[in-house]
Design a protein around this motif. Structure first.
Motif, PDB file in Angstrom:
ATOM      1  N   SER A 232      57.292 106.712   9.104  1.00  7.83           N
ATOM      2  CA  SER A 232      57.141 107.745   8.076  1.00  7.83           C
ATOM      3  C   SER A 232      58.200 107.589   6.996  1.00  7.83           C
ATOM      4  O   SER A 232      57.905 107.682   5.795  1.00  7.83           O
ATOM      5  CB  SER A 232      57.239 109.133   8.723  1.00  7.83           C
TER       6      SER A 232
ATOM      7  N   ALA B  84      47.635 110.125  17.547  1.00  9.68           N
ATOM      8  CA  ALA B  84      46.946 110.530  16.319  1.00  9.68           C
ATOM      9  C   ALA B  84      47.810 110.273  15.090  1.00  9.68           C
ATOM     10  O   ALA B  84      47.336 109.727  14.081  1.00  9.68           O
ATOM     11  CB  ALA B  84      46.569 112.006  16.397  1.00  9.68           C
ATOM     12  N   GLU B  85      49.098 110.654  15.163  1.00  7.31           N
ATOM     13  CA  GLU B  85      49.980 110.471  14.009  1.00  7.31           C
ATOM     14  C   GLU B  85      50.280 109.002  13.766  1.00  7.31           C
ATOM     15  O   GLU B  85      50.336 108.547  12.612  1.00  7.31           O
ATOM     16  CB  GLU B  85      51.276 111.254  14.203  1.00  7.31           C
TER      17      GLU B  85
ATOM     18  N   THR C 256      47.416 107.449  11.911  1.00  2.00           N
ATOM     19  CA  THR C 256      47.437 107.871  10.508  1.00  2.00           C
ATOM     20  C   THR C 256      48.469 107.078   9.718  1.00  2.00           C
ATOM     21  O   THR C 256      48.206 106.604   8.601  1.00  2.00           O
ATOM     22  CB  THR C 256      47.755 109.372  10.406  1.00  2.00           C
ATOM     23  N   LEU C 257      49.658 106.924  10.298  1.00  2.00           N
ATOM     24  CA  LEU C 257      50.717 106.173   9.619  1.00  2.00           C
ATOM     25  C   LEU C 257      50.364 104.692   9.503  1.00  2.00           C
ATOM     26  O   LEU C 257      50.670 104.045   8.488  1.00  2.00           O
ATOM     27  CB  LEU C 257      52.035 106.347  10.372  1.00  2.00           C
ATOM     28  N   GLN C 258      49.732 104.143  10.530  1.00  2.00           N
ATOM     29  CA  GLN C 258      49.343 102.731  10.477  1.00  2.00           C
ATOM     30  C   GLN C 258      48.306 102.486   9.391  1.00  2.00           C
ATOM     31  O   GLN C 258      48.297 101.422   8.759  1.00  2.00           O
ATOM     32  CB  GLN C 258      48.840 102.278  11.842  1.00  2.00           C
ATOM     33  N   ALA C 259      47.442 103.467   9.169  1.00  2.00           N
ATOM     34  CA  ALA C 259      46.467 103.347   8.081  1.00  2.00           C
ATOM     35  C   ALA C 259      47.192 103.298   6.741  1.00  2.00           C
ATOM     36  O   ALA C 259      46.798 102.546   5.828  1.00  2.00           O
ATOM     37  CB  ALA C 259      45.486 104.516   8.115  1.00  2.00           C
ATOM     38  N   GLU C 260      48.265 104.066   6.609  1.00  2.00           N
ATOM     39  CA  GLU C 260      49.057 104.034   5.381  1.00  2.00           C
ATOM     40  C   GLU C 260      49.798 102.709   5.240  1.00  2.00           C
ATOM     41  O   GLU C 260      49.987 102.206   4.126  1.00  2.00           O
ATOM     42  CB  GLU C 260      50.043 105.199   5.354  1.00  2.00           C
TER      43      GLU C 260
END
Length: 277
Positions: A220, A14-15, A18-22
């Motif tokens: 991150s 999940a994390e 999210t980071l890949q989307a950023e």
């Protein structure tokens, strides 16, 4: 390095997503603003550099984010200024370059294995900060990551590669030498940091005993270190399909299609399933 429990797969997935989307937003910002970003991945053999690079670039445009993993230099390249063959791979405006090992080979494997002279090694330690300050002065954003792993975990990963035909190519005689020369590599790394951990381009150390945590932590940190913002994307609309014009396509049997291997696999699986019922 303290041994931490492996990050739960569900939390990691999940994390990571999210980071890949950023990272995609970061890419679009780099492209729209003409920024140039260089990310260096260095560290112990089997410390997880390659797998982290895969996660970083998984959803990025390969025309924007390029991976550079250079082979052994040719005889001609050995006669050039050491940094010369890396310069041609630096990014142009709107590009990201990820170095899977970099000019820091000279401070690590070349120094430890005797692939360079001591004069060449000391010249590198002197010139490297100057070279990197020139890159930054010219507007290139430079991020440097060192992946650390314990001796025990490194051996575990080497042994898993040795017995895995899909990853056996990752293991070389030089990699195995790193086990015998652990302290030599430690000394070389520590000396490298003394000379090249400069304020303009500091080293960021990544504990990689747990690859999942290492990937999350590295991505991150990268995102936090770059002042990117979300760039508005153009609104696209799927056009209506035009009416047929009467054009007749060639008969399918006149063209060469690849065999339907998937159908064969399905048939074999179905046959196996019947045997077990």
């Amino acid at each position: 390095m303290g041994k931490k429990k492996r990050m739960k797969r569900s939390l990691y997935d999940a994390e990571l997503f999210t980071l890949q989307a950023e990272l995609v937003k970061l890419q679009e910002w780099v492209k729209a603003t003409g920024q140039r970003l260089v990310i260096i991945f260095e560290g112990r053999d089997a410390a997880g550099k390659g797998s982290t690079i895969k996660r970083v670039t998984q959803y990025l445009n390969p025309r924007v984010a390029q991976i550079v993993a250079l082979p052994t230099p040719t005889e001609r390249q050995k006669s050039q200024w050491y940094f010369q063959r890396y310069i041609s791979h630096l990014p142009a405006a709107g590009e990201i370059v990820l170095f899977d090992r970099s000019w820091y080979n000279r401070a690590g494997v070349e120094k430890v294995m005797g692939y360079c002279t001591m004069d060449e090694y000391h010249r590198f330690l002197h010139q490297c900060p100057i070279f990197e300050r020139l890159l930054i002065e010219d507007g290139i954003m430079l991020r440097k990551y060192w992946f650390s792993v314990s001796q025990d975990e490194q051996e575990v990963r080497f042994r898993s590669r040795l017995t895995d035909p899909m990853r056996r190519w990752k293991l070389s005689p030089t990699d195995l030498q790193s086990m015998q020369r652990w302290d030599d590599y430690s000394r070389a790394k520590d000396e490298m940091l003394v000379h090249t951990d400069i304020p303009e381009a500091p080293w960021n150390l990544v504990e990689s005993e747990d690859k999942r945590r290492a990937r999350i932590n590295m991505i991150s940190h990268l995102l936090d270190s770059v002042p990117y913002r979300e760039v508005p994307v153009p609104v696209l609309k799927i056009p209506k399909r035009p009416a047929p014009t009467g054009y007749l396509r060639p008969e399918r049997q006149l063209e060469r299609y690849v065999p339907d291997h998937a159908a064969m696999v399905e048939s074999q699986a179905a046959a196996q399933g019947k045997k077990h019922t």
